[in-house]
Design a protein around this motif. Structure first.
Motif, PDB file in Angstrom:
ATOM      1  N   GLY A  18      47.055 145.494 106.886  1.00  0.00           N
ATOM      2  CA  GLY A  18      46.816 146.644 107.759  1.00  0.00           C
ATOM      3  C   GLY A  18      45.915 147.683 107.117  1.00  0.00           C
ATOM      4  O   GLY A  18      45.017 148.236 107.767  1.00  0.00           O
ATOM      5  N   ARG A  19      46.146 147.976 105.833  1.00  0.00           N
ATOM      6  CA  ARG A  19      45.286 148.936 105.129  1.00  0.00           C
ATOM      7  C   ARG A  19      43.851 148.444 105.072  1.00  0.00           C
ATOM      8  O   ARG A  19      42.899 149.222 105.252  1.00  0.00           O
ATOM      9  N   ARG A  20      43.685 147.160 104.797  1.00  0.00           N
ATOM     10  CA  ARG A  20      42.330 146.605 104.717  1.00  0.00           C
ATOM     11  C   ARG A  20      41.623 146.666 106.074  1.00  0.00           C
ATOM     12  O   ARG A  20      40.427 146.945 106.151  1.00  0.00           O
ATOM     13  N   LEU A  21      42.369 146.377 107.145  1.00  0.00           N
ATOM     14  CA  LEU A  21      41.767 146.409 108.478  1.00  0.00           C
ATOM     15  C   LEU A  21      41.350 147.827 108.855  1.00  0.00           C
ATOM     16  O   LEU A  21      40.280 148.038 109.457  1.00  0.00           O
ATOM     17  N   LEU A  22      42.178 148.814 108.508  1.00  0.00           N
ATOM     18  CA  LEU A  22      41.807 150.209 108.788  1.00  0.00           C
ATOM     19  C   LEU A  22      40.575 150.621 107.984  1.00  0.00           C
ATOM     20  O   LEU A  22      39.685 151.315 108.489  1.00  0.00           O
ATOM     21  N   ALA A  24      38.255 148.687 107.064  1.00  0.00           N
ATOM     22  CA  ALA A  24      37.087 147.934 107.526  1.00  0.00           C
ATOM     23  C   ALA A  24      36.375 148.620 108.682  1.00  0.00           C
ATOM     24  O   ALA A  24      35.182 148.394 108.899  1.00  0.00           O
ATOM     25  N   VAL A  25      37.085 149.458 109.440  1.00  0.00           N
ATOM     26  CA  VAL A  25      36.477 150.093 110.617  1.00  0.00           C
ATOM     27  C   VAL A  25      35.286 150.974 110.234  1.00  0.00           C
ATOM     28  O   VAL A  25      34.188 150.796 110.774  1.00  0.00           O
ATOM     29  N   PRO A  26      35.421 151.944 109.320  1.00  0.00           N
ATOM     30  CA  PRO A  26      34.238 152.726 108.944  1.00  0.00           C
ATOM     31  C   PRO A  26      33.167 151.912 108.241  1.00  0.00           C
ATOM     32  O   PRO A  26      31.978 152.221 108.360  1.00  0.00           O
ATOM     33  N   VAL A  27      33.575 150.854 107.523  1.00  0.00           N
ATOM     34  CA  VAL A  27      32.590 149.998 106.861  1.00  0.00           C
ATOM     35  C   VAL A  27      31.709 149.311 107.891  1.00  0.00           C
ATOM     36  O   VAL A  27      30.468 149.305 107.787  1.00  0.00           O
ATOM     37  N   LEU A  28      32.320 148.741 108.916  1.00  0.00           N
ATOM     38  CA  LEU A  28      31.547 148.062 109.954  1.00  0.00           C
ATOM     39  C   LEU A  28      30.673 149.039 110.729  1.00  0.00           C
ATOM     40  O   LEU A  28      29.531 148.720 111.087  1.00  0.00           O
ATOM     41  N   ALA A  29      31.185 150.238 110.991  1.00  0.00           N
ATOM     42  CA  ALA A  29      30.377 151.241 111.684  1.00  0.00           C
ATOM     43  C   ALA A  29      29.162 151.637 110.854  1.00  0.00           C
ATOM     44  O   ALA A  29      28.047 151.770 111.376  1.00  0.00           O
ATOM     45  N   ALA A  30      29.375 151.829 109.540  1.00  0.00           N
ATOM     46  CA  ALA A  30      28.257 152.196 108.667  1.00  0.00           C
ATOM     47  C   ALA A  30      27.233 151.065 108.572  1.00  0.00           C
ATOM     48  O   ALA A  30      26.023 151.305 108.531  1.00  0.00           O
ATOM     49  N   VAL A  31      27.709 149.815 108.555  1.00  0.00           N
ATOM     50  CA  VAL A  31      26.798 148.677 108.478  1.00  0.00           C
ATOM     51  C   VAL A  31      25.918 148.606 109.724  1.00  0.00           C
ATOM     52  O   VAL A  31      24.704 148.407 109.639  1.00  0.00           O
ATOM     53  N   THR A  32      26.513 148.764 110.890  1.00  0.00           N
ATOM     54  CA  THR A  32      25.712 148.715 112.116  1.00  0.00           C
ATOM     55  C   THR A  32      24.727 149.882 112.178  1.00  0.00           C
ATOM     56  O   THR A  32      23.595 149.716 112.651  1.00  0.00           O
ATOM     57  N   PHE A  33      25.130 151.058 111.699  1.00  0.00           N
ATOM     58  CA  PHE A  33      24.210 152.200 111.664  1.00  0.00           C
ATOM     59  C   PHE A  33      23.013 151.889 110.766  1.00  0.00           C
ATOM     60  O   PHE A  33      21.865 152.185 111.110  1.00  0.00           O
ATOM     61  N   GLY A  34      23.301 151.277 109.610  1.00  0.00           N
ATOM     62  CA  GLY A  34      22.209 150.908 108.718  1.00  0.00           C
ATOM     63  C   GLY A  34      21.280 149.877 109.322  1.00  0.00           C
ATOM     64  O   GLY A  34      20.059 149.925 109.117  1.00  0.00           O
ATOM     65  N   VAL A  35      21.833 148.939 110.109  1.00  0.00           N
ATOM     66  CA  VAL A  35      20.993 147.931 110.761  1.00  0.00           C
ATOM     67  C   VAL A  35      20.023 148.598 111.731  1.00  0.00           C
ATOM     68  O   VAL A  35      18.828 148.292 111.741  1.00  0.00           O
TER      69      VAL A  35
END
Length: 333
Positions: A18-22, A24-35
Motif C-alpha cells: 500500500g505504501r509503495r502504491l501511494l 507511485a502516484v506522484p512518480v507516475l504523474a511526474a513521469v508523464t509531465f516530463g514526457v
C-alpha cells in the motif's frame, strides 16, 4: 515482523504494498509531465508528422489548422493536464500517429510483449541459475573461467547485435528458424505452432542479453555461501555434496538474485524494444517508435506510464520475495 498462522506475513506485506502504491502516484504523474515537456521541446512538428508526405508541400494555414485540430498549439501543461484527468477516468485519448484509441493500440500489442518478456525472463533465470551454481562449485576452474568470460562478453554485447547475429546464423545460414514476424509468409492466421516457432529466436536473444547478470550474481552468492560455517558444518556431518549445494548454499546464495529480479526490469523492457524491432515482433516496440518520432503525446505518455509501472511493480515484487525468503528482513521498515 509478525506472521500469520499460515506462516506468511500478509499484514506487513499488504501495508508495504500500500505504501509503495501511494508513493507511485506522484512518480507516475511526474513521469508523464516530463514526457509532455520533452515532447514539446523536441524539434519534430506534430502537424507535419501527422500529415506525412502530404505535409511537406502543405500551406502554412493548412498546417496551422491541423495543429489547432490536434491541440498542438496549446501549452504542453494544458495538454498534459487534459490527458491526465481523462486518463484517470479510463480515457487514454486517441493516437494521432496510428489513428486508433490508445487503449486499443496497447491492448493489441501488450500481450505479445508480455509473452516475449515472460519466456525470455524464465529462460534467463533458469539458465543463469544453473550456470552460476555449476561455476560456483569450483571457482577458478576451467568451467568457471569459461562461464564468467562468456558472461562478461555477453554483458557488453548490444541486444540488436545479438539479434542480427542470430538471424544470420539460424535463419539465413542454417534455415532452422524463421527470421521474424509472428506468422509464416502468406499466412493470415497466427496458429500456436507458428507462434511457437517464431518466438524462439527473439526470446532466446532477449534471454541471452539478460543472462550475464544472473550467472554472475548466482556464482558470487553460491560461492560465498559454500565458504560459510553452516555449509562447512553440513559437509562435516557427511551430507552429500548435492544436498549441501542445493539445500544449503543455493538457498542462501539466491537471496541477492531476488533483488536483481526487480532491478533487471528496466533493462528487460529496453532490450525487448530493441529485440522486437529487429525481429518485427508485433509488440509495443513499433508503437513506441511511432509515438516518439511523430510526437504522439497521448500514446507516448501512456507507454511511458506502462513502462514506469512495470519497473515499480518489479522492484516491489523483488522486495516482497526477499522478505519472504529471509525472515530476518521486515516489511515495515
Amino acid at each position: 515482523m509478525t506472521r500469520s498462522t499460515t506462516g506468511l506475513p500478509w499484514g506487513p506485506m499488504a501495508r508495504m504494498a500500500g505504501r509503495r502504491l501511494l508513493a507511485a502516484v506522484p512518480v507516475l504523474a511526474a513521469v508523464t509531465f516530463g514526457v509532455f515537456a520533452l515532447a514539446a521541446a523536441s524539434p519534430f512538428d506534430p502537424a507535419k508528422a501527422y500529415a506525412g508526405s502530404a505535409g511537406l508541400g502543405a500551406r502554412q494555414d493548412v498546417l496551422d489548422q491541423l495543429r489547432d485540430n490536434l491541440g498542438a498549439d496549446r501549452p504542453f501543461t494544458a495538454r498534459w493536464w487534459d490527458w491526465l484527468t481523462s486518463a484517470l477516468t479510463g480515457d487514454l485519448g486517441v493516437s494521432a500517429s496510428l489513428r486508433q484509441p490508445v487503449a486499443q493500440v496497447i491492448g493489441e500489442r501488450i500481450g505479445w510483449s508480455v509473452l516475449l518478456c515472460g519466456i525470455a525472463f524464465a529462460l534467463a533465470v533458469t539458465a543463469g541459475t544453473a550456470l552460476g551454481v555449476l561455476a560456483a562449485r569450483r571457482r577458478g576452474g576451467l568451467f568457471d573461467r569459461a562461464v564468467t568470460s562468456l558472461a562478461y562478453a555477453l554483458e557488453a554485447a548490444p541486444p540488436f547485435w545479438l539479434g542480427l547475429l542470430a538471424i544470420w546464423l539460424f535463419a539465413l545460414k542454417l534455415d532452422a528458424l524463421p527470421a521474424g514476424g509472428l506468422t509464416d509468409t502468406g499466412s493470415d492466421t497466427a496458429t500456436p505452432g507458428q507462434i511457437a516457432s517464431h518466438v524462439v529466436l527473439p526470446a532466446a536473444v532477449l534471454a541471452v542479453s539478460q543472462l550475464p547478470w544472473f550467472v554472475l550474481y548466482v556464482r558470487q552468492g553460491v560461492g560465498d555461501a559454500l565458504a560459510e560455517d553452516p555449509v562447512r558444518g553440513a559437509r562435516a556431518r557427511g551430507l552429500r555434496e548435492r544436498t549441501v549445494l542445493l539445500g544449503h548454499a543455493l538457498r542462501s546464495g539466491l537471496l541477492p538474485v531476488l533483488t536483481l529480479t526487480g532491478s533487471r526490469v528496466p533493462e528487460l523492457i529496453t532490450g525487448a524494444l530493441l529485440v522486437e524491432t529487429v525481429f518485427s515482433w508485433p509488440g509495443i516496440a513499433s508503437a513506441t517508435v511511432e509515438a516518439a518520432t511523430k510526437v504522439d503525446f497521448p500514446l507516448l505518455a501512456a507507454l511511458t506510464v506502462l513502462a514506469t509501472a512495470a519497473v515499480l511493480v518489479g522492484n516491489l515484487l523483488s522486495d516482497l520475495l526477499y522478505g519472504l525468503a529471509d525472515p530476518r528482513v521486515g516489511f515495515d521498515g
